[in-house]
Design a protein around this motif. Structure first.
Motif, PDB file in Angstrom:
ATOM      1  N   ASN A   1       0.839  -1.207   0.000  1.00  0.00           N
ATOM      2  CA  ASN A   1       0.000   0.000   0.000  1.00  0.00           C
ATOM      3  C   ASN A   1       0.870   1.251   0.000  1.00  0.00           C
ATOM      4  O   ASN A   1       0.579   2.237  -0.695  1.00  0.00           O
ATOM      5  N   LEU A   2       1.959   1.196   0.775  1.00  0.00           N
ATOM      6  CA  LEU A   2       2.890   2.323   0.815  1.00  0.00           C
ATOM      7  C   LEU A   2       3.528   2.550  -0.549  1.00  0.00           C
ATOM      8  O   LEU A   2       3.639   3.693  -1.019  1.00  0.00           O
ATOM      9  N   VAL A   3       3.936   1.468  -1.209  1.00  0.00           N
ATOM     10  CA  VAL A   3       4.532   1.582  -2.540  1.00  0.00           C
ATOM     11  C   VAL A   3       3.566   2.252  -3.509  1.00  0.00           C
ATOM     12  O   VAL A   3       3.939   3.132  -4.293  1.00  0.00           O
ATOM     13  N   THR A   4       2.291   1.836  -3.467  1.00  0.00           N
ATOM     14  CA  THR A   4       1.294   2.423  -4.362  1.00  0.00           C
ATOM     15  C   THR A   4       1.156   3.919  -4.128  1.00  0.00           C
ATOM     16  O   THR A   4       1.119   4.715  -5.091  1.00  0.00           O
ATOM     17  N   GLU A   5       1.080   4.332  -2.872  1.00  0.00           N
ATOM     18  CA  GLU A   5       0.934   5.757  -2.576  1.00  0.00           C
ATOM     19  C   GLU A   5       2.179   6.549  -2.992  1.00  0.00           C
ATOM     20  O   GLU A   5       2.073   7.683  -3.460  1.00  0.00           O
ATOM     21  N   ILE A   6       3.354   5.955  -2.831  1.00  0.00           N
ATOM     22  CA  ILE A   6       4.582   6.632  -3.262  1.00  0.00           C
ATOM     23  C   ILE A   6       4.564   6.839  -4.771  1.00  0.00           C
ATOM     24  O   ILE A   6       4.850   7.936  -5.275  1.00  0.00           O
ATOM     25  N   ILE A   7       4.223   5.793  -5.517  1.00  0.00           N
ATOM     26  CA  ILE A   7       4.222   5.886  -6.981  1.00  0.00           C
ATOM     27  C   ILE A   7       3.194   6.909  -7.461  1.00  0.00           C
ATOM     28  O   ILE A   7       3.484   7.770  -8.301  1.00  0.00           O
TER      29      ILE A   7
ATOM     30  N   THR B   1       1.805   9.398  -5.880  1.00  0.00           N
ATOM     31  CA  THR B   1       2.146  10.769  -5.507  1.00  0.00           C
ATOM     32  C   THR B   1       3.348  11.271  -6.290  1.00  0.00           C
ATOM     33  O   THR B   1       3.415  12.458  -6.637  1.00  0.00           O
ATOM     34  N   PHE B   2       4.286  10.381  -6.588  1.00  0.00           N
ATOM     35  CA  PHE B   2       5.407  10.776  -7.443  1.00  0.00           C
ATOM     36  C   PHE B   2       4.887  11.310  -8.775  1.00  0.00           C
ATOM     37  O   PHE B   2       5.335  12.360  -9.253  1.00  0.00           O
TER      38      PHE B   2
ATOM     39  N   THR C   1      -5.443   1.646  -3.248  1.00  0.00           N
ATOM     40  CA  THR C   1      -5.499   2.328  -1.948  1.00  0.00           C
ATOM     41  C   THR C   1      -6.535   3.442  -1.869  1.00  0.00           C
ATOM     42  O   THR C   1      -6.709   4.028  -0.794  1.00  0.00           O
ATOM     43  N   GLY C   2      -7.185   3.771  -2.957  1.00  0.00           N
ATOM     44  CA  GLY C   2      -8.089   4.911  -2.940  1.00  0.00           C
ATOM     45  C   GLY C   2      -7.378   6.232  -3.171  1.00  0.00           C
ATOM     46  O   GLY C   2      -7.975   7.289  -3.018  1.00  0.00           O
ATOM     47  N   TYR C   3      -6.117   6.162  -3.516  1.00  0.00           N
ATOM     48  CA  TYR C   3      -5.250   7.296  -3.906  1.00  0.00           C
ATOM     49  C   TYR C   3      -5.415   8.538  -3.040  1.00  0.00           C
ATOM     50  O   TYR C   3      -5.910   9.560  -3.449  1.00  0.00           O
ATOM     51  N   ALA C   4      -4.874   8.457  -1.818  1.00  0.00           N
ATOM     52  CA  ALA C   4      -4.829   9.657  -0.978  1.00  0.00           C
ATOM     53  C   ALA C   4      -3.998  10.732  -1.662  1.00  0.00           C
ATOM     54  O   ALA C   4      -4.432  11.867  -1.816  1.00  0.00           O
TER      55      ALA C   4
ATOM     56  N   VAL D   1       2.872   8.950   5.105  1.00  0.00           N
ATOM     57  CA  VAL D   1       4.270   8.681   4.758  1.00  0.00           C
ATOM     58  C   VAL D   1       4.443   8.496   3.247  1.00  0.00           C
ATOM     59  O   VAL D   1       5.371   9.058   2.636  1.00  0.00           O
ATOM     60  N   GLY D   2       3.559   7.714   2.625  1.00  0.00           N
ATOM     61  CA  GLY D   2       3.691   7.448   1.198  1.00  0.00           C
ATOM     62  C   GLY D   2       3.715   8.706   0.350  1.00  0.00           C
ATOM     63  O   GLY D   2       4.640   8.916  -0.445  1.00  0.00           O
ATOM     64  N   PRO D   3       2.712   9.597   0.486  1.00  0.00           N
ATOM     65  CA  PRO D   3       2.740  10.831  -0.298  1.00  0.00           C
ATOM     66  C   PRO D   3       3.937  11.735  -0.005  1.00  0.00           C
ATOM     67  O   PRO D   3       4.475  12.362  -0.923  1.00  0.00           O
ATOM     68  N   LEU D   4       4.369  11.810   1.246  1.00  0.00           N
ATOM     69  CA  LEU D   4       5.529  12.657   1.553  1.00  0.00           C
ATOM     70  C   LEU D   4       6.795  12.099   0.903  1.00  0.00           C
ATOM     71  O   LEU D   4       7.598  12.852   0.343  1.00  0.00           O
ATOM     72  N   VAL D   5       6.970  10.779   0.949  1.00  0.00           N
ATOM     73  CA  VAL D   5       8.127  10.172   0.276  1.00  0.00           C
ATOM     74  C   VAL D   5       8.034  10.384  -1.226  1.00  0.00           C
ATOM     75  O   VAL D   5       9.016  10.755  -1.878  1.00  0.00           O
ATOM     76  N   GLY D   6       6.846  10.165  -1.789  1.00  0.00           N
ATOM     77  CA  GLY D   6       6.670  10.384  -3.221  1.00  0.00           C
ATOM     78  C   GLY D   6       6.952  11.818  -3.625  1.00  0.00           C
ATOM     79  O   GLY D   6       7.543  12.072  -4.677  1.00  0.00           O
ATOM     80  N   GLY D   7       6.554  12.771  -2.775  1.00  0.00           N
ATOM     81  CA  GLY D   7       6.816  14.177  -3.062  1.00  0.00           C
ATOM     82  C   GLY D   7       8.295  14.512  -3.057  1.00  0.00           C
ATOM     83  O   GLY D   7       8.789  15.233  -3.936  1.00  0.00           O
ATOM     84  N   VAL D   8       9.025  13.983  -2.075  1.00  0.00           N
ATOM     85  CA  VAL D   8      10.475  14.226  -2.007  1.00  0.00           C
ATOM     86  C   VAL D   8      11.174  13.615  -3.217  1.00  0.00           C
ATOM     87  O   VAL D   8      12.035  14.248  -3.847  1.00  0.00           O
TER      88      VAL D   8
END
Length: 232
Positions: free
Chosen positions: A120-126, A128-129, A175-178, A212-219
């Motif tokens: 789920n974290l991987v999906t949110e990172i991708i 948001t990236f 994940t419903g794409y936060a 965490v996922g979106p913040l990592v993806g943003g960085v």
């Protein structure tokens, strides 16, 4: 504006007594896209920062200062709380009449289709990236010689709205794409605090993933943009 219209379209599509029940995933996608359109439009003069992940991406690129980022983050959370509160007001009777506690939470916060925190974290990172990388790309398209502005505040609402629709349609299923920490955390807090009949748990065990996922993806998007995106 973002959370009022975004949470509202979810409530319209999934609450049992809603006239929009069964509107489906694409209705939710388009509703969130239009919510972004409205949010960017009314916050244009301040840079249209609706999302802490976009803000941290621009902090990574050096386009804003840390103090500016703190101000944006505070405003984003306040806006998310207020937007979620007004969703509750608009749909109070429907929320109280809904028997499914999961549907009540779904109006406010995201949740995974298959619960696996790592994936789920991987999906949110991708996802948001993609959002932040393309938004930074939009903001860098400009031509000083002909007076075309560059920067986030100049990119306009329509491209970002369409981007959010595309991300939801393509990457939102798991994940419903936060793709926005404030979008999930603010409404989840309101779900916990508001007197919603039979609301059940706010699922705090999952809440860290859409932060965490979106913040990592943003960085990562901010760092990658310096190498991969042209500066015009």
């Amino acid at each position: 504006m973002l959370l009022l219209l975004g949470g509202g379209v979810v409530a319209t599509a999934i609450l049992a007594k809603s006239k929009g029940l069964g509107g489906g995933w694409l209705l939710i996608n388009f509703g969130w896209g239009l919510a972004v359109f409205a949010g960017v439009t009314v916050s244009y003069s301040s840079g249209a920062h609706l999302n802490p992940a976009v803000t941290i991406g621009l902090l990574t690129t050096g386009d804003i200062t840390f103090v500016q980022a703190l101000v944006y983050w505070g405003a984003q959370m306040v806006g998310a709380l207020i937007g979620a509160f007004f969703v509750w007001l608009a749909f109070k009777q429907h929320l109280d009449a809904e028997e499914d506690a999961g549907a009540k939470l779904g109006v406010f916060a995201t949740g995974p289709a298959i619960r696996n925190y790592g994936w789920n974290l991987v999906t949110e990172i991708i996802a948001t990236f993609v959002l932040v990388f393309v938004v930074i790309g939009f903001g860098r398209v400009g031509d000083a010689e002909v007076g075309t502005p560059a920067g986030l505040a100049a990119l306009g609402a329509v491209p970002v709205a369409l981007l959010v629709v595309g991300i939801g349609a393509s990457l939102g299923g798991p994940t419903g794409y936060a793709i926005n920490p404030a979008r999930d955390l603010g409404p989840r807090i309101m779900h916990a605090l508001l007197p919603i009949k039979g609301k059940g748990s706010s699922d705090w065990s999952y809440a860290w993933v859409p932060i965490v996922g979106p913040l990592v993806g943003g960085v990562l998007a901010g760092a990658a943009s310096g190498l991969l995106l042209p500066i015009m």
